[in-house]
Structure formats: C-alpha cells, structure tokens
Scaffold this motif. Structure first.
Motif, PDB file in Angstrom:
ATOM      1  N   VAL A  83      -1.809   0.589   6.421  1.00  0.00           N
ATOM      2  CA  VAL A  83      -3.078  -0.125   6.376  1.00  0.00           C
ATOM      3  C   VAL A  83      -3.203  -1.026   7.600  1.00  0.00           C
ATOM      4  N   LYS A 132       2.844  -0.921   5.710  1.00  0.00           N
ATOM      5  CA  LYS A 132       2.385  -0.705   4.340  1.00  0.00           C
ATOM      6  C   LYS A 132       2.397  -1.971   3.492  1.00  0.00           C
ATOM      7  N   LYS A 163     -11.782  -1.753  -1.711  1.00  0.00           N
ATOM      8  CA  LYS A 163     -11.781  -0.945  -0.496  1.00  0.00           C
ATOM      9  C   LYS A 163     -10.824   0.241  -0.584  1.00  0.00           C
ATOM     10  N   ARG A 164      -9.670  -0.002  -1.199  1.00  0.00           N
ATOM     11  CA  ARG A 164      -8.669   1.066  -1.335  1.00  0.00           C
ATOM     12  C   ARG A 164      -7.955   0.911  -2.662  1.00  0.00           C
ATOM     13  N   GLN A 165      -7.703   2.029  -3.311  1.00  0.00           N
ATOM     14  CA  GLN A 165      -7.090   2.000  -4.637  1.00  0.00           C
ATOM     15  C   GLN A 165      -5.564   2.085  -4.602  1.00  0.00           C
ATOM     16  N   ASP A 166      -4.984   2.380  -3.446  1.00  0.00           N
ATOM     17  CA  ASP A 166      -3.529   2.579  -3.377  1.00  0.00           C
ATOM     18  C   ASP A 166      -2.783   1.278  -3.079  1.00  0.00           C
ATOM     19  N   VAL A 167      -3.248   0.169  -3.651  1.00  0.00           N
ATOM     20  CA  VAL A 167      -2.649  -1.123  -3.390  1.00  0.00           C
ATOM     21  C   VAL A 167      -2.155  -1.742  -4.681  1.00  0.00           C
ATOM     22  N   TYR A 214       0.837  -1.194   0.000  1.00  0.00           N
ATOM     23  CA  TYR A 214       0.000   0.000   0.000  1.00  0.00           C
ATOM     24  C   TYR A 214       0.874   1.246   0.000  1.00  0.00           C
ATOM     25  N   GLN A 238      -0.081   3.984   1.588  1.00  0.00           N
ATOM     26  CA  GLN A 238      -0.271   4.517   2.925  1.00  0.00           C
ATOM     27  C   GLN A 238      -0.464   3.352   3.902  1.00  0.00           C
ATOM     28  N   ALA A 296      -8.516  -4.393   8.306  1.00  0.00           N
ATOM     29  CA  ALA A 296      -9.171  -3.872   7.111  1.00  0.00           C
ATOM     30  C   ALA A 296      -8.882  -4.758   5.906  1.00  0.00           C
ATOM     31  N   LYS A 316      -8.644  -3.660  -3.945  1.00  0.00           N
ATOM     32  CA  LYS A 316      -8.929  -2.389  -4.601  1.00  0.00           C
ATOM     33  C   LYS A 316     -10.380  -1.946  -4.399  1.00  0.00           C
TER      34      LYS A 316
END
Length: 313
Positions: A59, A85, A115-119, A55, A57, A63, A113
């Motif tokens: 995590v 991360k 849940k979060r796009q920065d992965v 990630y 950021q 989550a 993705k």
C-alpha cells in the motif's frame, strides 16, 4: 590484533582546518534543523493513540493518508513500518482517554476499509499527554546530567584542556546524532533517547583511550612537537578504534535487520553515533586539543617552591 601499523605516521592533523570546518558546518546545520524543524517525537513523548494497520498487499502511504483525511482525520501521521504492507498511524485527538483508544481504532479501520478491504488492525497503543511530556523533560535532564558527569570525570582525570576538548566533542557528537533525526524526521521515541545516551558513553570512551595515549607520549617524548605527539597518538590507537567501531557497528546492523521494527530506532541511532563518534575522535577532538595549546608542561607534576621544601622536616 592490529589492522593498521601502530608506528605509521599518517598526518591526520594536517587536515584539521578542513575537518574542523566540516564539523562546524554540520554542527550549525544540525542545531538549525533541531530548533526550526524539530524532532518527530514518538508516542512516548507526545501522548495520543498509535494504530498499526496491516494490508495483505503493498500500500502507498499517500493512499492511506488520503483515506484518513476523507474520514476526517486531518492531522494523522502515517509512516511505513517493516515494509510496504504495514503502516503506523499516530493520532492526537483532543481529550483522548484510554477507553477511547479502541473506538478510535475502529474508526480508523472503517476509514481504511472504505478504500480497501484487505486491511486489519495489528495493534493499538495509548499514552497520556502528561506522561509523554514528563518523559520528554526527564530525557533532556538525563542527557544533561550525563554530560555533566562526564565533565567532572574528565576534569579530574585529565588536564583542563583535555576536559574542554572532550566535552566539546561530546556536545558535537550528540547534536549531530540528534540532527540526523531532525533531518530525516524519523520517529524519536524512548528507545532512541536511550541509544543517544549510549552514544554519549561510547564516544567518550573512545576519546579517553586516545587522550590516555596522548598523555603517555607527551611524558615520554623530548623533542616532538604537540602536533607530532597527537598524530602519533591517533596512529597508535587507530586499530583499536576501528576494530571496536567495526564490531559494535556490525552488532547494531544485525539488530536493525533482525531485531524487528521496535529496535530500528535504537540500532540506527547507535550506527549513526558510532560513525560520528569515531570520526570525531580522529578529526575533531584532537584538533581542538591542539588548538587549545596543549603541551608537555601541562602534564608534568607541579614543582614545589623552595620555601615549601625548606619548611619540610
């Protein structure tokens, strides 16, 4: 180099009842943990697919696990890797084949993705279940053969009481080291197994040094009691024991801090094993030797009887 006075007279064996009691409690607790809770076997031993995700950021593990469960990965094992991360996701779907690993990684990425796009996916590994099972059984056999080899070596080099004390301490050190992994549920993989074997070798080397000194002092002393001889042996070898353990431990700490996540298991096992092995050389092996009734006469050459001497030319 001496950091302790070799002629000091610290009464280590005076606390033998307490030290043996603590060792017994830890030994039994470790066995219970190993047999009931079990080890968190790594992919090397279990087979399946390992996906490492990164990630941008930090995590939370919870989550990541929630995102996977939402997508249908109900039994995924999620662990933090190298900080907050990166996460390692271990999956053991039925019927996994090597050509399916990439598909599984794509599904995991899609679930994360959502849940979060920065992965992103850092790497994907596959190990067949049969290979993993063979590695696990071979590893157990390797540990058993190492201990048997040590039994033979100690039995030839020393009197039987020394051999029993050394083997008891080796089993003690090994079980406590593995018990640490059962307690913490840290991943037990092939590198950890290799370090367990290294711990066995390191531990017996330390005990051989102390036992050699015990043998020398028994043969040189005339009036000292066995307890006094064992205390002298521990005191005279204490500097060597601490210096060896300290510098080996520093090396392992450096390996843990700078060797990367791949070496974490090996280095941590060595650190734990060094601490346990050093303490057992002082507070477990020698008290066991005293309890077994070692004495000067056990180390003296056996005299030939008069009849045999008379028959000699």
């Amino acid at each position: 180099m001496e950091i302790f006075n070799p002629n000091s007279n610290i009464n280590f064996l005076g606390a033998r009842k307490v030290s043996i009691a603590i060792s017994a409690v830890l030994f039994v607790a470790s066995l219970i943990l190993i047999l009931t809770r079990g080890l968190n076997y790594g992919l090397d031993f279990t087979g399946g697919v390992l996906v490492e995700a990164q990630y941008e950021q930090p995590v939370e593990i919870g989550a990541v696990r929630e995102a996977l469960e939402t997508a249908g990965f109900d039994h995924a094992l999620v662990q933090s890797v190298g900080g907050s991360k990166e996460v390692a996701i271990r999956l053991q779907p039925k019927g996994t084949e090597k050509d399916k690993a990439d598909k599984i990684a794509s599904d995991v990425l899609a679930a994360l993705k959502a849940k979060r796009q920065d992965v992103s996916i850092k790497r994907t590994d596959f190990v067949g279940p049969q290979v993993g099972e063979e590695l696990r059984s071979d590893g157990v056999i390797a540990v058993i053969f190492v201990i048997i080899g040590i039994m033979i070596y100690i039995g030839v080099r020393f009197e039987k009481r020394f051999a029993v004390a050394a083997i008891a301490s080796e089993i003690h050190d090994t079980v406590l080291t593995v018990g640490f992994f059962a307690l913490t549920q840290r991943e037990f993989d092939i590198t950890v197994l290799a370090s367990v074997l290294s711990v066995v070798g390191y531990s017996i080397n330390d005990k051989v040094v102390v036992f050699d000194r015990v043998r020398e002092l028994f043969r040189a002393s005339r009036k000292d009691t066995p307890e006094a001889v064992l205390n002298k042996a521990i005191n005279s070898t204490l500097s060597r024991t601490i210096i060896t353990s300290l510098f080996t431990g520093i090396t392992m700490v450096a390996l843990y801090l700078f060797g990367g996540p791949v070496m974490h298991g090996f280095a941590l096992t060595m650190i734990i094993g060094i601490i346990i092995g050093t303490l057992s050389s002082i507070f477990f092996a020698n008290p066991i030797l005293l309890w077994l009734g070692v004495s000067k006469k056990d180390l003296m050459p056996v005299a030939k009887d008069e009849g045999e001497l008379a028959r000699r030319p």
